[in-house]
Design a protein around this motif. Sequence first.
Motif, PDB file in Angstrom:
ATOM      1  N   GLU A   1       0.836  -1.206   0.000  1.00 62.04           N
ATOM      2  CA  GLU A   1       0.000   0.000   0.000  1.00 62.04           C
ATOM      3  C   GLU A   1       0.866   1.250   0.000  1.00 62.04           C
ATOM      4  O   GLU A   1       0.599   2.200  -0.739  1.00 62.04           O
ATOM      5  N   GLY A   2       1.913   1.275   0.822  1.00 57.26           N
ATOM      6  CA  GLY A   2       2.824   2.426   0.839  1.00 57.26           C
ATOM      7  C   GLY A   2       3.511   2.611  -0.500  1.00 57.26           C
ATOM      8  O   GLY A   2       3.655   3.739  -0.996  1.00 57.26           O
ATOM      9  N   CYS A   3       3.934   1.520  -1.100  1.00 57.54           N
ATOM     10  CA  CYS A   3       4.597   1.568  -2.410  1.00 57.54           C
ATOM     11  C   CYS A   3       3.644   2.103  -3.479  1.00 57.54           C
ATOM     12  O   CYS A   3       4.015   2.967  -4.269  1.00 57.54           O
ATOM     13  N   VAL A   4       2.426   1.614  -3.487  1.00 59.21           N
ATOM     14  CA  VAL A   4       1.445   2.054  -4.488  1.00 59.21           C
ATOM     15  C   VAL A   4       1.105   3.524  -4.289  1.00 59.21           C
ATOM     16  O   VAL A   4       0.994   4.277  -5.268  1.00 59.21           O
ATOM     17  N   SER A   5       0.981   3.969  -3.048  1.00 59.19           N
ATOM     18  CA  SER A   5       0.613   5.367  -2.816  1.00 59.19           C
ATOM     19  C   SER A   5       1.724   6.330  -3.213  1.00 59.19           C
ATOM     20  O   SER A   5       1.457   7.441  -3.643  1.00 59.19           O
ATOM     21  N   ILE A   6       2.971   5.901  -3.104  1.00 60.91           N
ATOM     22  CA  ILE A   6       4.089   6.746  -3.534  1.00 60.91           C
ATOM     23  C   ILE A   6       4.282   6.642  -5.046  1.00 60.91           C
ATOM     24  O   ILE A   6       4.536   7.611  -5.726  1.00 60.91           O
ATOM     25  N   ARG A   7       4.159   5.430  -5.545  1.00 62.63           N
ATOM     26  CA  ARG A   7       4.414   5.164  -6.974  1.00 62.63           C
ATOM     27  C   ARG A   7       3.346   5.798  -7.861  1.00 62.63           C
ATOM     28  O   ARG A   7       3.653   6.325  -8.915  1.00 62.63           O
ATOM     29  N   CYS A   8       2.109   5.719  -7.438  1.00 62.77           N
ATOM     30  CA  CYS A   8       0.995   6.249  -8.230  1.00 62.77           C
ATOM     31  C   CYS A   8       0.150   7.167  -7.364  1.00 62.77           C
ATOM     32  O   CYS A   8      -0.972   6.814  -6.984  1.00 62.77           O
ATOM     33  N   PRO A   9       0.662   8.348  -7.037  1.00 63.87           N
ATOM     34  CA  PRO A   9      -0.087   9.213  -6.124  1.00 63.87           C
ATOM     35  C   PRO A   9      -1.371   9.769  -6.704  1.00 63.87           C
ATOM     36  O   PRO A   9      -2.275  10.134  -5.974  1.00 63.87           O
ATOM     37  N   SER A  10      -1.481   9.793  -8.028  1.00 64.64           N
ATOM     38  CA  SER A  10      -2.674  10.385  -8.635  1.00 64.64           C
ATOM     39  C   SER A  10      -3.836   9.410  -8.754  1.00 64.64           C
ATOM     40  O   SER A  10      -4.962   9.820  -8.988  1.00 64.64           O
ATOM     41  N   THR A  11      -3.556   8.107  -8.609  1.00 63.07           N
ATOM     42  CA  THR A  11      -4.655   7.150  -8.733  1.00 63.07           C
ATOM     43  C   THR A  11      -5.543   7.228  -7.504  1.00 63.07           C
ATOM     44  O   THR A  11      -5.070   7.361  -6.385  1.00 63.07           O
ATOM     45  N   ARG A  12      -6.825   7.109  -7.754  1.00 63.73           N
ATOM     46  CA  ARG A  12      -7.773   7.139  -6.641  1.00 63.73           C
ATOM     47  C   ARG A  12      -8.066   5.716  -6.216  1.00 63.73           C
ATOM     48  O   ARG A  12      -8.537   4.913  -6.996  1.00 63.73           O
ATOM     49  N   ARG A  13      -7.760   5.461  -4.960  1.00 64.54           N
ATOM     50  CA  ARG A  13      -8.042   4.144  -4.407  1.00 64.54           C
ATOM     51  C   ARG A  13      -9.141   4.305  -3.364  1.00 64.54           C
ATOM     52  O   ARG A  13      -9.211   5.306  -2.674  1.00 64.54           O
ATOM     53  N   SER A  14      -9.932   3.307  -3.275  1.00 64.39           N
ATOM     54  CA  SER A  14     -10.986   3.326  -2.270  1.00 64.39           C
ATOM     55  C   SER A  14     -10.340   3.352  -0.886  1.00 64.39           C
ATOM     56  O   SER A  14      -9.351   2.664  -0.638  1.00 64.39           O
ATOM     57  N   LEU A  15     -10.898   4.160  -0.013  1.00 64.80           N
ATOM     58  CA  LEU A  15     -10.345   4.258   1.332  1.00 64.80           C
ATOM     59  C   LEU A  15     -10.478   2.949   2.095  1.00 64.80           C
ATOM     60  O   LEU A  15      -9.664   2.635   2.951  1.00 64.80           O
ATOM     61  N   CYS A  16     -11.497   2.182   1.771  1.00 64.41           N
ATOM     62  CA  CYS A  16     -11.698   0.939   2.499  1.00 64.41           C
ATOM     63  C   CYS A  16     -10.993  -0.245   1.834  1.00 64.41           C
ATOM     64  O   CYS A  16     -11.000  -1.340   2.377  1.00 64.41           O
ATOM     65  N   LEU A  17     -10.343  -0.019   0.681  1.00 61.76           N
ATOM     66  CA  LEU A  17      -9.659  -1.110  -0.006  1.00 61.76           C
ATOM     67  C   LEU A  17      -8.564  -1.713   0.863  1.00 61.76           C
ATOM     68  O   LEU A  17      -8.446  -2.943   0.968  1.00 61.76           O
ATOM     69  N   SER A  18      -7.768  -0.880   1.509  1.00 62.11           N
ATOM     70  CA  SER A  18      -6.701  -1.390   2.377  1.00 62.11           C
ATOM     71  C   SER A  18      -7.272  -2.203   3.526  1.00 62.11           C
ATOM     72  O   SER A  18      -6.732  -3.257   3.872  1.00 62.11           O
ATOM     73  N   ALA A  19      -8.341  -1.717   4.108  1.00 58.83           N
ATOM     74  CA  ALA A  19      -8.964  -2.439   5.220  1.00 58.83           C
ATOM     75  C   ALA A  19      -9.506  -3.783   4.756  1.00 58.83           C
ATOM     76  O   ALA A  19      -9.355  -4.793   5.453  1.00 58.83           O
ATOM     77  N   VAL A  20     -10.102  -3.819   3.582  1.00 58.92           N
ATOM     78  CA  VAL A  20     -10.641  -5.074   3.048  1.00 58.92           C
ATOM     79  C   VAL A  20      -9.508  -6.053   2.748  1.00 58.92           C
ATOM     80  O   VAL A  20      -9.584  -7.238   3.098  1.00 58.92           O
ATOM     81  N   VAL A  21      -8.428  -5.563   2.123  1.00 60.14           N
ATOM     82  CA  VAL A  21      -7.284  -6.429   1.819  1.00 60.14           C
ATOM     83  C   VAL A  21      -6.667  -6.974   3.098  1.00 60.14           C
ATOM     84  O   VAL A  21      -6.370  -8.173   3.197  1.00 60.14           O
ATOM     85  N   CYS A  22      -6.494  -6.124   4.089  1.00 67.55           N
ATOM     86  CA  CYS A  22      -5.936  -6.576   5.369  1.00 67.55           C
ATOM     87  C   CYS A  22      -6.850  -7.586   6.046  1.00 67.55           C
ATOM     88  O   CYS A  22      -6.381  -8.581   6.612  1.00 67.55           O
TER      89      CYS A  22
END
Length: 173
Positions: free
Chosen positions: A8-29
């Motif tokens: 998640e940290g890598c994706v947020s730095i690598r692709c900062p402009s992409t919109r990810r669902s806020l709950c996606l990380s919680a669901v994946v975890c």
Amino acid sequence: LLTAISIEGCVSIRCPSTRRSLCLSAVVCALLLAFSMAVIATVTSLCLYHKHEHCRMALISMYALNFLIFAPLMVISTTILFIKIQCGSQQRQPKRLYIAIFFTVLFFVLFALPLSIWNFLQQFNYMAVPSQVVFLLACINSSINPFIYFLVGSYRRRCSLVSLQVAFRRVFE
């Protein structure tokens, strides 16, 4: 979970402009946690109620999954995160969260991963180092995380003995 956080940290730095669902990380975890619990329950039931060979194969699979899939994903994503932070065109300082992720993964690889490798090798009756060494390393890993979070949290702030005492008082209240 550390693998999911690293990615998640890598994706947020690598692709900062992409919109990810806020709950996606919680669901994946949550899915990873459920998967981990299912694996542990399966291994436990195989080891308690079935033949030795089934238990041995389940343990080998679990340890191999840990250090052949999850650990490399974690290391690769954290390395990308670290490189992107260090070599990025942005001149701002790296976020504390990314620093905490980096150090947590670094210490995990140095101190906790040897236990999984040791357990895996134990299934083949190979003993490279005494068990006390790998258990000590695992204990160090568990103990060092609060210090990482404290140091990263107090980065660039004046840290005095008084503020440390206040922090401990708040924790224990």
